[in-house]
Design a protein around this motif. Structure first.
Motif, short mmCIF file in Angstrom:
data_model
loop_
_atom_site.label_atom_id
_atom_site.label_comp_id
_atom_site.label_asym_id
_atom_site.label_seq_id
_atom_site.Cartn_x
_atom_site.Cartn_y
_atom_site.Cartn_z
N ALA A 6 0.45 -0.91 -0.15
CA ALA A 6 0.10 0.02 -0.18
C ALA A 6 1.35 1.64 0.43
O ALA A 6 1.92 1.44 -0.09
CB ALA A 6 -0.58 -0.43 0.81
N GLU A 7 0.07 2.76 0.68
CA GLU A 7 0.58 3.57 0.32
C GLU A 7 2.03 3.70 1.06
O GLU A 7 2.83 5.01 0.24
CB GLU A 7 -0.49 5.19 0.34
CG GLU A 7 0.27 6.36 0.77
CD GLU A 7 -0.93 7.03 1.01
OE1 GLU A 7 -1.48 7.52 -0.07
OE2 GLU A 7 -0.82 6.97 1.72
N TRP A 73 -6.89 2.17 1.57
CA TRP A 73 -5.83 1.80 0.35
C TRP A 73 -6.18 0.98 -0.07
O TRP A 73 -5.59 0.08 -1.29
CB TRP A 73 -4.31 1.97 1.38
CG TRP A 73 -3.88 2.46 2.22
CD1 TRP A 73 -3.45 4.17 1.17
CD2 TRP A 73 -2.94 2.63 3.21
NE1 TRP A 73 -2.81 5.04 2.37
CE2 TRP A 73 -2.52 3.62 3.30
CE3 TRP A 73 -2.80 1.74 3.70
CZ2 TRP A 73 -1.70 4.03 4.51
CZ3 TRP A 73 -2.08 2.47 4.73
CH2 TRP A 73 -1.17 3.11 4.94
N PHE A 76 -5.63 -0.73 -4.07
CA PHE A 76 -3.77 -0.62 -4.16
C PHE A 76 -3.92 -1.87 -4.55
O PHE A 76 -3.30 -2.35 -5.48
CB PHE A 76 -2.79 -0.82 -2.58
CG PHE A 76 -2.34 0.74 -2.89
CD1 PHE A 76 -1.62 1.67 -3.43
CD2 PHE A 76 -3.33 1.96 -2.20
CE1 PHE A 76 -0.50 2.77 -3.43
CE2 PHE A 76 -2.23 3.58 -2.19
CZ PHE A 76 -1.94 3.24 -2.49
#
Length: 86
Positions: A6-7, A73, A76
């Protein structure tokens, strides 16, 4: 369900997860074309065997089991699928 990066990986791209993966499903590696131009690493959702070996070595806690991915998220998962053309 496959693991998802994720981010927190964006801009970091630490490859400890790549080294820990027993099935070589995290890309792009440092020596692969496009590594410098890609904003993050991705786990191939088809190749991932759900072992979780990548999770504890991620220095930014960016890797989640698909079912545990925070709502903020969730996109993603699709980003990873798109990266691999799936």
């Amino acid at each position: 369900m496959a693991y998802v990066i994720a981010e927190p990986c964006i801009g970091t791209k630490d490859t400890a997860c790549v080294d820990a993966c027993p099935v070589d499903c995290i890309h792009p590696k440092k020596d692969e074309a496009g590594h410098a131009d890609t904003e993050q690493l991705y786990i191939d959702p088809v190749e991932c065997i759900d072992c979780g070996a990548c999770v504890p070595v991620c220095p930014v806690s960016a890797i989640y089991a698909g079912d545990d991915l925070p709502e903020k998220w969730v996109n993603f998962q699709q980003k990873a699928a798109d990266h691999y053309g799936r």
